[in-house]
Scaffold this motif. Structure first.
Motif, mmCIF file in Angstrom:
data_model
loop_
_atom_site.group_PDB
_atom_site.id
_atom_site.type_symbol
_atom_site.label_atom_id
_atom_site.label_comp_id
_atom_site.label_asym_id
_atom_site.label_seq_id
_atom_site.Cartn_x
_atom_site.Cartn_y
_atom_site.Cartn_z
ATOM 1 N N VAL A 1 19.810 -1.075 16.295
ATOM 2 C CA VAL A 1 18.937 0.224 16.294
ATOM 3 C C VAL A 1 17.561 0.116 16.235
ATOM 4 O O VAL A 1 16.903 0.607 16.985
ATOM 5 C CB VAL A 1 19.686 0.941 14.798
ATOM 6 N N THR A 2 17.040 -1.056 15.276
ATOM 7 C CA THR A 2 15.783 -1.082 15.197
ATOM 8 C C THR A 2 15.073 -1.661 16.607
ATOM 9 O O THR A 2 13.882 -1.305 17.013
ATOM 10 C CB THR A 2 15.318 -2.300 14.370
ATOM 11 N N CYS A 3 15.747 -2.393 17.674
ATOM 12 C CA CYS A 3 14.916 -2.937 18.839
ATOM 13 C C CYS A 3 15.614 -2.259 20.143
ATOM 14 O O CYS A 3 15.262 -2.610 21.178
ATOM 15 C CB CYS A 3 15.093 -4.628 18.830
ATOM 16 N N TYR B 1 18.843 -7.929 7.828
ATOM 17 C CA TYR B 1 19.291 -7.002 9.029
ATOM 18 C C TYR B 1 20.670 -7.524 9.396
ATOM 19 O O TYR B 1 21.000 -8.685 9.520
ATOM 20 C CB TYR B 1 18.190 -6.944 10.321
ATOM 21 N N SER B 2 21.626 -6.471 9.340
ATOM 22 C CA SER B 2 22.777 -6.730 10.263
ATOM 23 C C SER B 2 22.573 -6.748 11.583
ATOM 24 O O SER B 2 21.633 -6.181 11.976
ATOM 25 C CB SER B 2 23.897 -5.673 9.723
ATOM 26 N N ASP C 1 24.866 -3.849 19.890
ATOM 27 C CA ASP C 1 24.989 -5.087 19.126
ATOM 28 C C ASP C 1 25.884 -6.066 19.711
ATOM 29 O O ASP C 1 25.717 -7.343 19.359
ATOM 30 C CB ASP C 1 26.089 -4.620 17.861
ATOM 31 N N ARG D 1 16.951 -12.890 11.655
ATOM 32 C CA ARG D 1 17.873 -11.628 11.508
ATOM 33 C C ARG D 1 18.347 -11.512 10.035
ATOM 34 O O ARG D 1 18.017 -10.945 9.219
ATOM 35 C CB ARG D 1 18.800 -11.420 12.363
ATOM 36 N N GLU D 2 18.960 -12.592 9.573
ATOM 37 C CA GLU D 2 19.535 -12.615 8.284
ATOM 38 C C GLU D 2 18.438 -12.880 7.248
ATOM 39 O O GLU D 2 18.678 -12.323 6.152
ATOM 40 C CB GLU D 2 20.482 -13.953 8.212
ATOM 41 N N SER E 1 15.778 -11.631 7.333
ATOM 42 C CA SER E 1 14.975 -10.231 7.107
ATOM 43 C C SER E 1 15.868 -9.037 6.618
ATOM 44 O O SER E 1 15.420 -7.986 6.109
ATOM 45 C CB SER E 1 14.684 -9.725 8.438
ATOM 46 N N GLU F 1 24.044 -4.732 13.635
ATOM 47 C CA GLU F 1 23.700 -3.359 13.858
ATOM 48 C C GLU F 1 22.614 -2.752 13.564
ATOM 49 O O GLU F 1 21.984 -1.944 14.335
ATOM 50 C CB GLU F 1 25.136 -2.615 13.099
ATOM 51 N N ASP F 2 22.194 -3.002 12.465
ATOM 52 C CA ASP F 2 20.758 -2.533 12.148
ATOM 53 C C ASP F 2 19.475 -3.070 12.854
ATOM 54 O O ASP F 2 18.659 -2.260 13.234
ATOM 55 C CB ASP F 2 20.125 -3.251 10.591
ATOM 56 N N LEU F 3 19.679 -4.503 13.430
ATOM 57 C CA LEU F 3 18.651 -4.766 14.517
ATOM 58 C C LEU F 3 19.032 -4.214 15.838
ATOM 59 O O LEU F 3 18.205 -3.970 16.490
ATOM 60 C CB LEU F 3 18.963 -6.289 14.535
#
Length: 81
Positions: free
Chosen positions: A41-43, A34-35, A47, A29-30, A32, A37-39
């Motif tokens: 939303v993406t998946c 992504y925070s 959180d 994740r890091e 890439s 929170e971003d991850l």
């Protein structure tokens, strides 16, 4: 130390502990950018769900696979699940 997708090594995953799996998710994740929170939303997870996976508290295979797909992690990373 900078972690990139190229050096976020999770080879030798046989016998990975829940903490190892969570750590691998966090490192990817890091790497890439992504925070949590971003991850989320993406998946399509929350959180809190992602945080529990990263700490090894929850390793639901379906959730882990959703995260792995969102991060474009190698499919073999979590063969032990």
């Amino acid at each position: 130390m900078t972690i990139s997708i190229n050096n976020a090594d999770v080879s030798g995953n046989a016998g990975m502990t829940p903490v190892d799996i969570g750590d691998a998710v966090r490192r990817f994740r890091e790497a890439s950018g992504y925070s949590v929170e971003d991850l989320a939303v993406t998946c399509g997870l929350t959180d809190v769900e992602i945080s529990r996976i990263e700490t090894g508290e929850d390793l639901d295979p379906g959730r882990v696979k959703r995260i792995a797909a969102a991060l474009q992690m190698p499919a073999s990373t979590f063969d032990s699940l």
